[in-house]
Design an enzyme around this catalytic site. Structure first.
Site, PDB file in Angstrom:
ATOM      1  N   HIS A 117       3.890  -2.394   2.814  1.00  0.00           N
ATOM      2  CA  HIS A 117       3.972  -1.043   2.236  1.00  0.00           C
ATOM      3  C   HIS A 117       5.220  -0.941   1.366  1.00  0.00           C
ATOM      4  O   HIS A 117       6.293  -1.382   1.775  1.00  0.00           O
ATOM      5  CB  HIS A 117       3.972  -0.008   3.356  1.00  0.00           C
ATOM      6  CG  HIS A 117       2.734  -0.086   4.203  1.00  0.00           C
ATOM      7  ND1 HIS A 117       2.618  -0.987   5.241  1.00  0.00           N
ATOM      8  CD2 HIS A 117       1.552   0.565   4.121  1.00  0.00           C
ATOM      9  CE1 HIS A 117       1.402  -0.875   5.770  1.00  0.00           C
ATOM     10  NE2 HIS A 117       0.733   0.068   5.112  1.00  0.00           N
ATOM     11  N   ASP A 142       0.816  -1.214   0.000  1.00  0.00           N
ATOM     12  CA  ASP A 142       0.000   0.000   0.000  1.00  0.00           C
ATOM     13  C   ASP A 142       0.852   1.267   0.000  1.00  0.00           C
ATOM     14  O   ASP A 142       2.025   1.248   0.363  1.00  0.00           O
ATOM     15  CB  ASP A 142      -0.866   0.050   1.275  1.00  0.00           C
ATOM     16  CG  ASP A 142      -1.874  -1.072   1.328  1.00  0.00           C
ATOM     17  OD1 ASP A 142      -1.935  -1.881   0.387  1.00  0.00           O
ATOM     18  OD2 ASP A 142      -2.588  -1.143   2.344  1.00  0.00           O
TER      19      ASP A 142
HETATM   20 NI    NI Z   1      -2.570   2.979   3.436  1.00  0.00          NI
END
Ligand code: NI
Length: 264
Positions: free
Chosen positions: A221, A79
């Protein structure tokens, strides 16, 4: 002989002006629905733009579909990118390991990084939508929720790749407004190894391996250097136990499928 004066309703100009006015009215109605009501539970035809940004698949068609019911699969998801420094390194690590993953991109971070999205698409990764500016959508009015989704769909398409079919709400925050305003599949996760919380590479590897189970969706991430550093070791270990796939592959999702999905 006196010529009879043409009545106004028989005049071709009248019909022409009438037709133009009707077209303008229909157009204005469609635009107003798109701007104000969005893709919520509105009866009748869906505005063309919503259809356009919610139907096409964002992964390349695979010649051999993965059967995750028959083998242990795991979906790594990344993400908050794209980031011009770290995202290409994550991509290189995944490509070197010949595995797939899903990237949930923040729309406002796409301009200037369009080539990264084209690389993701060309190499078979799935691109999901992670809003325009990463707000908690449950605190926004419906029109802004819809705008957060559509702006990102448009910027991804402008980069030259198909629009995402998955949407990951920032912070996993979902309410009835989000459900009604997001015309995509809500793609959540069930494992968070907290790579955002630590700079300790070994801890990221250990926590991710501990969280891995067949059918799980792991939330990571692509914007942190320690995550990049953890990748080679992590992928080598995960690959020996799992087929690493996109989220749509893991859950056998079809474009346009509504609902909230975690792992399985
Ligand atoms: Ni996020």
């Amino acid at each position: 002989m006196k010529q009879e004066r043409a009545r106004w309703w028989t005049c071709p100009q009248t019909w022409l002006i009438g037709a133009v006015l009707a077209l303008l009215l229909v157009g204005a109605y469609g635009l107003q629905r798109y701007m104000i009501q969005g893709a919520g539970p509105v009866a009748g035809p869906v505005p063309v733009i919503d259809k356009m940004v919610s139907q096409a698949p964002s992964t390349k068609p695979r010649p051999q579909p993965v059967d995750c019911a028959a083998m242990p699969c795991l979906a790594l998801t990344f993400d908050d990118g794209p980031n011009p420094l770290t995202t290409p390194q994550i991509l290189s690590a995944l490509e070197a390991a010949h595995v797939r993953a899903t990237f949930f991109v923040v729309g406002s971070r796409v301009p200037g990084n369009e080539a990264i999205l084209r690389r993701m698409y060309a190499d078979g990764f799935e691109i999901g939508n992670h809003s325009w500016s990463h707000p908690d959508l449950t605190k926004l009015p419906a029109v802004q929720v819809h705008e957060q989704v559509i702006r990102t769909q448009l910027v991804v398409m402008a980069a030259g790749v198909p629009p995402p079919t998955l949407f990951r709400p920032p912070y996993g925050a979902v309410n009835q407004t989000v459900r009604s305003q997001v015309p995509l599949t809500l793609a959540l996760w069930d494992e968070d190894p907290e790579d955002w919380k630590t700079a300790d590479v070994n801890q990221i590897v250990t926590k991710t391996l501990a969280a891995a189970r067949p059918g799980r969706v792991v939330d990571m991430h692509d914007i942190y250097a320690p995550t990049v550093q953890a990748m080679p070791q992590l992928l080598e270990k995960l690959k020996s136990q799992y087929r690493l796939v996109t989220m749509s592959e893991l859950l056998n999702l079809t474009p346009g499928q509504r609902g909230e999905f975690f792992g399985r």
